[in-house]
Design an enzyme around this catalytic site. Structure first.
Site, PDB file in Angstrom:
ATOM      1  N   TRP A  21     -51.259  19.727   2.427  1.00 33.93           N
ATOM      2  CA  TRP A  21     -51.517  21.167   2.311  1.00 33.93           C
ATOM      3  C   TRP A  21     -51.867  21.544   0.867  1.00 33.93           C
ATOM      4  O   TRP A  21     -52.915  22.137   0.594  1.00 33.93           O
ATOM      5  CB  TRP A  21     -50.286  21.951   2.792  1.00 33.93           C
ATOM      6  CG  TRP A  21     -50.404  23.452   2.703  1.00 33.93           C
ATOM      7  CD1 TRP A  21     -51.530  24.177   2.426  1.00 33.93           C
ATOM      8  CD2 TRP A  21     -49.359  24.417   2.911  1.00 33.93           C
ATOM      9  NE1 TRP A  21     -51.249  25.530   2.444  1.00 33.93           N
ATOM     10  CE2 TRP A  21     -49.928  25.696   2.731  1.00 33.93           C
ATOM     11  CE3 TRP A  21     -48.012  24.310   3.230  1.00 33.93           C
ATOM     12  CZ2 TRP A  21     -49.175  26.872   2.860  1.00 33.93           C
ATOM     13  CZ3 TRP A  21     -47.259  25.477   3.357  1.00 33.93           C
ATOM     14  CH2 TRP A  21     -47.835  26.736   3.178  1.00 33.93           C
ATOM     15  N   TYR A  57     -56.465  24.229   5.180  1.00 29.96           N
ATOM     16  CA  TYR A  57     -55.977  23.928   3.836  1.00 29.96           C
ATOM     17  C   TYR A  57     -57.156  23.839   2.859  1.00 29.96           C
ATOM     18  O   TYR A  57     -57.794  22.806   2.718  1.00 29.96           O
ATOM     19  CB  TYR A  57     -55.199  22.606   3.808  1.00 29.96           C
ATOM     20  CG  TYR A  57     -53.990  22.548   4.708  1.00 29.96           C
ATOM     21  CD1 TYR A  57     -53.355  23.703   5.156  1.00 29.96           C
ATOM     22  CD2 TYR A  57     -53.464  21.325   5.118  1.00 29.96           C
ATOM     23  CE1 TYR A  57     -52.244  23.640   5.980  1.00 29.96           C
ATOM     24  CE2 TYR A  57     -52.344  21.250   5.938  1.00 29.96           C
ATOM     25  CZ  TYR A  57     -51.745  22.420   6.372  1.00 29.96           C
ATOM     26  OH  TYR A  57     -50.642  22.342   7.191  1.00 29.96           O
ATOM     27  N   LYS A 229     -34.694  21.268  -9.131  1.00 27.23           N
ATOM     28  CA  LYS A 229     -35.353  21.544 -10.414  1.00 27.23           C
ATOM     29  C   LYS A 229     -35.665  23.018 -10.628  1.00 27.23           C
ATOM     30  O   LYS A 229     -36.063  23.422 -11.723  1.00 27.23           O
ATOM     31  CB  LYS A 229     -36.650  20.725 -10.510  1.00 27.23           C
ATOM     32  CG  LYS A 229     -36.420  19.219 -10.499  1.00 27.23           C
ATOM     33  CD  LYS A 229     -37.732  18.455 -10.513  1.00 27.23           C
ATOM     34  CE  LYS A 229     -37.473  16.943 -10.468  1.00 27.23           C
ATOM     35  NZ  LYS A 229     -38.746  16.164 -10.413  1.00 27.23           N
ATOM     36  N   GLY A 294     -45.409  16.355   0.476  1.00 27.09           N
ATOM     37  CA  GLY A 294     -46.617  16.465  -0.334  1.00 27.09           C
ATOM     38  C   GLY A 294     -46.389  15.899  -1.728  1.00 27.09           C
ATOM     39  O   GLY A 294     -45.261  15.724  -2.178  1.00 27.09           O
ATOM     40  N   ARG A 296     -48.496  16.192  -5.662  1.00 27.82           N
ATOM     41  CA  ARG A 296     -49.647  16.666  -6.435  1.00 27.82           C
ATOM     42  C   ARG A 296     -50.195  15.584  -7.370  1.00 27.82           C
ATOM     43  O   ARG A 296     -51.297  15.725  -7.899  1.00 27.82           O
ATOM     44  CB  ARG A 296     -49.257  17.894  -7.262  1.00 27.82           C
ATOM     45  CG  ARG A 296     -49.055  19.162  -6.441  1.00 27.82           C
ATOM     46  CD  ARG A 296     -48.601  20.291  -7.342  1.00 27.82           C
ATOM     47  NE  ARG A 296     -48.477  21.557  -6.641  1.00 27.82           N
ATOM     48  CZ  ARG A 296     -49.420  22.497  -6.614  1.00 27.82           C
ATOM     49  NH1 ARG A 296     -50.573  22.289  -7.212  1.00 27.82           N
ATOM     50  NH2 ARG A 296     -49.234  23.637  -5.986  1.00 27.82           N
ATOM     51  N   GLN A 300     -45.218  11.927  -8.279  1.00 27.73           N
ATOM     52  CA  GLN A 300     -44.536  12.547  -7.145  1.00 27.73           C
ATOM     53  C   GLN A 300     -44.671  11.676  -5.895  1.00 27.73           C
ATOM     54  O   GLN A 300     -43.736  11.576  -5.089  1.00 27.73           O
ATOM     55  CB  GLN A 300     -45.098  13.947  -6.890  1.00 27.73           C
ATOM     56  CG  GLN A 300     -44.740  14.946  -7.976  1.00 27.73           C
ATOM     57  CD  GLN A 300     -45.325  16.327  -7.725  1.00 27.73           C
ATOM     58  OE1 GLN A 300     -45.981  16.565  -6.707  1.00 27.73           O
ATOM     59  NE2 GLN A 300     -45.095  17.241  -8.657  1.00 27.73           N
TER      60      GLN A 300
END
Length: 331
Positions: A21, A57, A229, A294, A296, A300
């Protein structure tokens, strides 16, 4: 990496599936295309062979980036999961909401899944993805203007033509799943599920367990909230949909972080992050087959893949759930 079959089908996907997404930029305040592609490639190298995307998306952008990311990979080594039924390029069906595209242009999003529309959307997705078949094709949201049987008949035709391997739904309730199942064998239902959003445990989870269907849990990290975080006063960029959600109120960020601190010793003991612990707990829950995560960037992606190196005992899972049951968020 671990792999599980979706329901009573032969389609096997990675237990952590890449959620694309954010790759489309839309509703996430933009995205770095190169970093998104790299994240998908790194995920694949680490055993995350399944990618979930959708035309809406980024209005085709996410699918195009997925197509670029898998270019050169042997097709039967990767599983493409995409969707249909959210149109921004037509005004038929039911208006879902108004939005802006990545260029800031106003667009209207319609829920529409008529037979002809499903066929058209499939062809468009195949072109953007650069492939000749889709592993799992899912209706994105229920369309109140089209009979469910008509939508499912279109999926049946696409399956007979070899353009999709299996059919799934997304954001369907039990009654809608039952109606769809009268026309076609459903592999799965993709729904929101996280530590702070567990309402499906009441009725949907018992249904899928009884009828041997899969649940693909989306937003298992509650859009970043469960990483630990986020701090009170969290600022979101323009166009970031999280700004208006209750989960990101200062009080709820505080309460969530207090819970996460209680379970952090388990993560520390296993040399894992809180995010990895959250993902592992999620896919250990009854009825939850897959968690969509997900990324980026490559870092990650590595973090997400590492979640399945984590092993939890039944006592540890029970401790986490007991502490979680004490967490109360404010509306």
């Amino acid at each position: 990496m671990e792999y599980r079959k979706l329901g009573n089908t032969d389609l096997e996907v990675s237990v952590i599936t890449f959620g694309a997404w954010a790759a489309g930029g839309w509703m996430w305040g933009g995205n770095d295309d190169k970093a998104a592609i790299e994240a998908m490639k790194v995920s694949y190298d680490l055993g995350i062979t399944s990618i979930d995307t959708a035309p809406i998306y980024g209005q085709g952008k996410s699918e195009e980036l997925v197509g670029q990311a898998i270019n050169g990979i042997q097709r039967d080594k990767v599983q493409i999961l995409t969707k249909f039924g959210m149109r921004w390029d037509d005004i038929k069906g039911q208006l879902a909401f108004k939005s802006k595209d990545n260029d800031g242009k106003d667009i209207d999003i319609y829920k529409y899944a008529s037979r002809d529309s499903v066929i058209k959307e499939c062809e468009d997705s195949l072109r953007r993805l650069g492939t000749d078949y889709i592993d799992l094709y899912q209706i994105h949201w229920p369309d109140a203007t089209t009979p469910i049987a008509e939508t499912m008949e279109a999926l049946l035709r696409l399956k007979e033509q070899g353009k999709i391997r299996e059919a799934g739904v997304s954001n369907y309730n039990v009654q809608q799943m039952e109606e769809a199942a009268q026309t076609i064998n459903l592999a799965s239902n993709q729904v929101p599920y996280s530590m702070v959003k567990r309402d499906i445990e009441k009725d949907l989870v018992p249904y899928v367990i009884e009828h041997h269907k899969a649940i693909l849990a989306y937003s298992p990290m509650e859009r970043g909230l469960l990483t630990g975080k986020m701090k009170p006063g969290q600022q979101f960029g323009e166009g970031d949909h999280r700004a208006g959600l209750k989960y990101f109120k200062d009080e709820n960020i505080n309460r969530t972080n207090e819970f996460l601190q209680k379970i952090k010793p388990i993560a520390d003991e296993k040399d894992a992050t809180l995010g990895q612990l959250v993902l592992r707990w999620t896919v250990e829950q009854p009825g939850i087959t897959i968690a969509l995560a997900g990324a980026r960037n490559a870092d990650q992606a590595k973090q997400n893949a590492g979640a399945l190196n984590l092993k939890l005992s039944s006592d540890e899972i029970n401790f986490i759930t007991t502490e979680l049951n004490k967490l109360q968020l404010v509306d």
